[in-house]
Enzyme design. Structure first.
Site, PDB file in Angstrom:
ATOM      1  N   LEU A   1       0.762  -1.309   0.000  1.00  0.00           N
ATOM      2  CA  LEU A   1      -0.021   0.013  -0.170  1.00  0.00           C
ATOM      3  C   LEU A   1       0.763   1.058   0.014  1.00  0.00           C
ATOM      4  O   LEU A   1       1.057   1.729   1.024  1.00  0.00           O
ATOM      5  CB  LEU A   1      -0.845  -0.258   1.261  1.00  0.00           C
ATOM      6  CG  LEU A   1      -2.127   0.274   1.085  1.00  0.00           C
ATOM      7  CD1 LEU A   1      -2.928  -0.073   2.114  1.00  0.00           C
ATOM      8  CD2 LEU A   1      -2.374   1.964   1.107  1.00  0.00           C
ATOM      9  N   ALA A   2       1.438   1.548  -1.145  1.00  0.00           N
ATOM     10  CA  ALA A   2       2.277   2.573  -1.315  1.00  0.00           C
ATOM     11  C   ALA A   2       2.399   3.267  -2.821  1.00  0.00           C
ATOM     12  O   ALA A   2       3.237   2.990  -3.317  1.00  0.00           O
ATOM     13  CB  ALA A   2       3.683   1.949  -0.821  1.00  0.00           C
ATOM     14  N   GLU A   3       1.279   4.001  -3.071  1.00  0.00           N
ATOM     15  CA  GLU A   3       1.120   4.319  -4.455  1.00  0.00           C
ATOM     16  C   GLU A   3       2.249   4.988  -4.977  1.00  0.00           C
ATOM     17  O   GLU A   3       2.438   4.919  -6.107  1.00  0.00           O
ATOM     18  CB  GLU A   3      -0.066   5.071  -4.485  1.00  0.00           C
ATOM     19  CG  GLU A   3      -1.446   4.362  -4.286  1.00  0.00           C
ATOM     20  CD  GLU A   3      -1.859   4.052  -2.809  1.00  0.00           C
ATOM     21  OE1 GLU A   3      -1.129   4.383  -1.950  1.00  0.00           O
ATOM     22  OE2 GLU A   3      -3.067   3.094  -2.905  1.00  0.00           O
TER      23      GLU A   3
ATOM     24  N   GLN B   1      -6.251   0.685  -6.825  1.00  0.00           N
ATOM     25  CA  GLN B   1      -7.685   0.248  -6.672  1.00  0.00           C
ATOM     26  C   GLN B   1      -8.848   1.103  -6.744  1.00  0.00           C
ATOM     27  O   GLN B   1      -9.835   0.550  -7.190  1.00  0.00           O
ATOM     28  CB  GLN B   1      -7.294  -0.040  -4.954  1.00  0.00           C
ATOM     29  CG  GLN B   1      -8.512  -1.025  -4.523  1.00  0.00           C
ATOM     30  CD  GLN B   1      -7.920  -1.965  -3.320  1.00  0.00           C
ATOM     31  OE1 GLN B   1      -7.980  -1.509  -2.184  1.00  0.00           O
ATOM     32  NE2 GLN B   1      -7.286  -3.232  -3.699  1.00  0.00           N
ATOM     33  N   PHE B   2      -8.597   2.442  -6.285  1.00  0.00           N
ATOM     34  CA  PHE B   2      -9.654   3.408  -6.589  1.00  0.00           C
ATOM     35  C   PHE B   2      -8.776   4.585  -7.286  1.00  0.00           C
ATOM     36  O   PHE B   2      -8.019   4.903  -6.586  1.00  0.00           O
ATOM     37  CB  PHE B   2     -10.368   3.862  -5.336  1.00  0.00           C
ATOM     38  CG  PHE B   2     -11.508   2.725  -5.008  1.00  0.00           C
ATOM     39  CD1 PHE B   2     -13.025   2.787  -5.496  1.00  0.00           C
ATOM     40  CD2 PHE B   2     -11.187   1.666  -4.255  1.00  0.00           C
ATOM     41  CE1 PHE B   2     -13.658   1.897  -4.895  1.00  0.00           C
ATOM     42  CE2 PHE B   2     -11.969   0.442  -3.884  1.00  0.00           C
ATOM     43  CZ  PHE B   2     -13.383   0.898  -3.902  1.00  0.00           C
TER      44      PHE B   2
ATOM     45  N   HIS C   1     -14.089   7.336  -2.567  1.00  0.00           N
ATOM     46  CA  HIS C   1     -13.986   6.351  -3.477  1.00  0.00           C
ATOM     47  C   HIS C   1     -15.006   6.337  -4.671  1.00  0.00           C
ATOM     48  O   HIS C   1     -15.509   5.495  -5.347  1.00  0.00           O
ATOM     49  CB  HIS C   1     -14.641   5.018  -2.964  1.00  0.00           C
ATOM     50  CG  HIS C   1     -13.642   4.484  -1.702  1.00  0.00           C
ATOM     51  ND1 HIS C   1     -13.450   4.752  -0.527  1.00  0.00           N
ATOM     52  CD2 HIS C   1     -12.847   3.345  -1.654  1.00  0.00           C
ATOM     53  CE1 HIS C   1     -12.667   4.283   0.259  1.00  0.00           C
ATOM     54  NE2 HIS C   1     -12.408   3.282  -0.363  1.00  0.00           N
TER      55      HIS C   1
ATOM     56  N   PHE D   1      -7.166   7.198  -4.953  1.00  0.00           N
ATOM     57  CA  PHE D   1      -5.706   6.940  -4.183  1.00  0.00           C
ATOM     58  C   PHE D   1      -4.493   7.357  -5.250  1.00  0.00           C
ATOM     59  O   PHE D   1      -3.513   7.318  -4.579  1.00  0.00           O
ATOM     60  CB  PHE D   1      -5.497   5.523  -3.837  1.00  0.00           C
ATOM     61  CG  PHE D   1      -6.863   5.071  -2.848  1.00  0.00           C
ATOM     62  CD1 PHE D   1      -7.095   5.938  -1.911  1.00  0.00           C
ATOM     63  CD2 PHE D   1      -7.532   4.044  -3.060  1.00  0.00           C
ATOM     64  CE1 PHE D   1      -8.184   5.565  -0.779  1.00  0.00           C
ATOM     65  CE2 PHE D   1      -8.885   3.979  -2.277  1.00  0.00           C
ATOM     66  CZ  PHE D   1      -9.127   4.692  -1.229  1.00  0.00           C
ATOM     67  N   SER D   2      -4.718   7.775  -6.406  1.00  0.00           N
ATOM     68  CA  SER D   2      -3.818   8.065  -7.091  1.00  0.00           C
ATOM     69  C   SER D   2      -3.251   9.658  -6.657  1.00  0.00           C
ATOM     70  O   SER D   2      -2.347  10.002  -7.158  1.00  0.00           O
ATOM     71  CB  SER D   2      -4.033   8.245  -8.682  1.00  0.00           C
ATOM     72  OG  SER D   2      -5.376   9.309  -8.726  1.00  0.00           O
TER      73      SER D   2
END
Ligand code: TPP
Ligand code: MG
Length: 685
Positions: free
Chosen positions: A419-421, A443-444, A488, A447-448
């Site tokens: 979990l480290a975009e 993922q969504f 989201h 989160f970008s």
């Protein structure tokens, strides 16, 4: 003007472990020569800045040569990867190029490695795996991870060098990279150039007193060591050993190098924050005169005198050449924000994984299935493709779009990321620089934003500032209407596309989604692929092999009409079709619905032609109205058609607020069939 001949001593850019172990005089003099070149070069650059010949500012590496010179000499420049910092002029000089080329960068000459688009030490040599820095500290480490992994995947025994300062060590990206490198077992040496200060901030205000930076590594399962980079020979020995060990173990290593910053942060720094006597202590520890004294002691006085004279003459001659090199011409500036794409390689004319034999194969698929098919096709036919993202492997992704890919293509090509975009996007960028073509699933889309710097400042600007290509696809499941709440459900296209260098596709049908993935994949730029979550399983549509899949870069008329041109994209295309059907049935008003499909670069010819017939413009999108993508569309189209328009353009979008959660609230927030019909009816009047 011809470049001055390299002094003989600079023709060697390597240092072998045996040479440093035996302290061979030739090797020690070579190290000294490069240190002298770096120091004198940095000092002369500062002079030239003060004389007004160099603009912006300059951040010198005076005091850091004891680290960077042995490191760059010991690195294998034929296969290793590095990202130098603003203290590493000496490293650049050794890695590749002639001094004049490096000076061109500082002078911002036309022939500079960045074509004068970047200044100071923001250059590199990506073709030779020296990755240029952007100002954002910590941002290059993940690129090193990816490019090193690329080298390893290609079968080279490469290692990477990720350099950053004591200040940079506090950034999130560095922590993400420690974890990522350890998790993926990447042979990267993280080197902290701890010079005690980040601009004016002493380390006592950077991290808790009593803690030490190198000790952080153990928490990540990384070995670490500390060294005193003012002791040149000891540093070279430690580095030689560290490099050999990392090449052999394939594991990351952290080195905290105690180093010096002798001329303050940058040319403008007044240094009045230093404690009394501190500047003198720095000068007393300066590795260059200490190393020189040791060489004198060992009887090399004549050799030193000779090489210093030769190097100084070489530097002055190089400065004269750089000075006389043409300035960049704005009118001749190539507009290469985007890398031109290579001619596409042929695909097997099939949507399946097996070559097709006869009649065109048409299947009825959801959009999620269509994207899965396209991913499968890319993995099958393009060995350099990689699919990565959170939960995309065993689980098949939050929306099951990558379902089954792991089983068929294996974990080296289809793999989960932590979990480290930010670091994972920088890592994907590094893979792309190293010859792979990653497809990263967020993922969504929401989160970008964690990877904003990596996407919009690092990857997106790469070609413009270095000429290197970053072919990668960023898949962004976006949009609302599903009661997912504000974090989201967002539409982020106008956020990202406010920055130059990104391309973007936003398909609305399974066929377009299939085509979009192929077209995005073979583009040589970072491409955002917006995938509306509400469309993933909203019915099925026919999907077939379409030889014109690249037409996805142009808009499409979904439904012809003569009264008005309604331009939209994504899920709103379907809503627009319903609205157009309503106006036809109720009022015999024909609205032409145009699916934009490509948000960047914008191709407006088809819309121009439509407006030339209808003279009325409606723009509809799901993102917020203020600063929404519609603002750009309306203004561009109005600029071109102002005198032809018979009505003010109508801009329909979501409300200017975060996406609310409850269905009743979200329904009122987004454009709906009823709200759009109402607003269009009012507009028609
Ligand atoms: C993310 C980020 N925040 C702030 C800055 C502004 N800035 C430029 S250099 C610098 C200090 C850097 O200190 P350090 O990492 O210790 O490197 P040094 O300059 O000491 O070599 C700062 C704060 C930046 N470049 N990037
Ligand atoms: Mg520092």
């Amino acid at each position: 003007m011809a470049f001055p001949d390299l002094p003989a001593i600079l023709r060697e850019r390597t240092l072998r472990t045996e040479e440093i172990e035996s302290e061979s005089p030739a090797a020690l003099l070579r190290i000294y020569a490069w240190m002298h070149l770096a120091r004198t070069g940095d000092n002369r650059i500062l002079d030239l800045f003060r004389q007004g010949f160099i603009k912006g500012t300059v951040a010198g590496g005076q005091g850091n040569e004891g680290l960077i010179v042995p490191l760059a000499l010991l690195a294998d420049k034929e296969r290793d990867v590095v990202a130098f910092t603003h203290r590493d002029f000496g490293g650049h000089l050794i890695w590749s190029g002639h001094l004049v080329e490096h000076l061109n960068q500082y002078f911002a000459n036309a022939a500079s490695p960045t074509k004068a688009r970047e200044g100071n030490v923001h250059h590199g040599d990506p073709a030779n795996r020296s990755l240029p820095m952007i100002s954002h500290l910590g941002a290059m480490a993940s690129n090193v991870l990816g490019a090193t992994d690329a080298q390893r995947r290609l079968g080279h025994a490469s290692i990477g060098f990720a350099l950053f300062g004591d200040g940079g060590s506090s950034t999130g990206d560095i922590h993400e990279c420690f974890n990522l490198a350890s998790l993926l077992s990447l042979p990267v040496i993280f080197i902290i150039e701890n010079n005690g200060y980040a601009y004016s901030t002493p380390v006592s205000e950077q991290y808790a007193p009593g803690t030490e930076l190198w000790r952080r590594a153990s928490g990540y399962g990384i070995e670490a060591l500390q060294l005193d980079a003012t002791d040149v020979i000891a540093t070279a020995r430690t580095l030689a050993d560290a490099i050999e060990r990392t090449r052999r173990t394939g594991r990351p290593l952290l080195i905290e190098a105690k180093t010096l910053r002798l001329r303050g942060h940058a040319a403008y720094d007044t240094c009045d924050y230093l404690r009394p006597g501190e500047a003198d202590a720095f000068l007393a520890a300066d590795p260059l005169p200490r190393f020189r004294a040791a060489l004198l002691e060992a009887g090399h006085a004549a050799a030193l005198q000779h090489l210093e004279a030769e190097l100084d003459a070489f530097i002055e001659a190089s400065i004269r050449v750089a000075h006389g090199t043409p300035r960049p011409q704005p009118e001749s500036q190539e507009f290469d924000v985007y890398a031109p794409s290579a001619p596409p390689k042929p695909w097997i004319p099939s949507i399946g994984s097996a070559p097709e034999s006869g009649a065109p194969q048409v299947e009825t698929l959801t959009m999620a299935q269509a994207i899965n098919r396209a991913l499968r096709k890319v993995l099958q036919e393009r060995p350099e493709s990689l699919v990565l993202g959170q939960d995309i492997a065993t689980y098949g992704g939050a929306f099951k779009v990558t379902d089954g890919l792991l089983a068929d293509f294996g974990r080296s090509r289809v793999f989960n990321t932590p979990l480290a975009e930010s670091a994972c996007t920088g890592y994907a960028t590094g893979l792309a620089l190293g010859g792979f073509r990653p497809i990263e699933e967020f993922q969504f889309a929401d989160f970008s934003t964690e990877a904003m710097t990596q996407i919009s400042l690092n990857a997106a600007t790469y070609h413009f500032r270095s000429g290197a290509r970053v072919p990668m696809v960023l898949r962004l499941p976006c949009g609302g209407g599903l009661t997912f709440g504000s974090f989201h459900s967002q539409e982020l296209e106008s956020v990202f596309l406010a920055m130059p260098g990104l391309k973007a596709l936003y398909p609305s049908t399974p066929q377009d989604a299939f085509n979009a993935l192929l077209a995005a994949y073979e583009d040589d730029n970072p491409v955002l692929l917006f995938e509306h979550k509400g469309l993933y399983r909203r019915g099925k549509g026919p999907v077939t092999w379409d030889p014109d899949y690249a037409r996805i870069w142009e808009p499409r008329i979904v439904r012809p009409g003569s009264y008005a041109s309604l331009v939209t994209y994504g899920e709103m295309v379907h809503l627009a079709e319903e609205v157009a059907a309503y106006f036809l049935n109720e009022y015999e008003i024909e609205i032409e619905v145009i699916d934009l499909r490509a948000l960047a670069p914008l191709r407006l010819e088809l819309i121009d032609a439509s407006l030339a017939r209808t003279h009325r413009l409606i723009v509809l999108h799901e993102g917020r109205r203020t600063h929404g993508f519609g603002a750009e569309l309306v203004s561009r189209l109005t600029e071109r058609h102002f005198f032809d328009l018979e009505a003010p353009p109508l801009r329909l979008a979501s409300l200017d607020q975060p996406v609310p959660f409850a269905p009743e609230l979200e329904q009122a927030h987004r454009p709906t069939r009823e709200s759009v019909i109402g607003q269009v009816a009012d507009w028609i009047g």
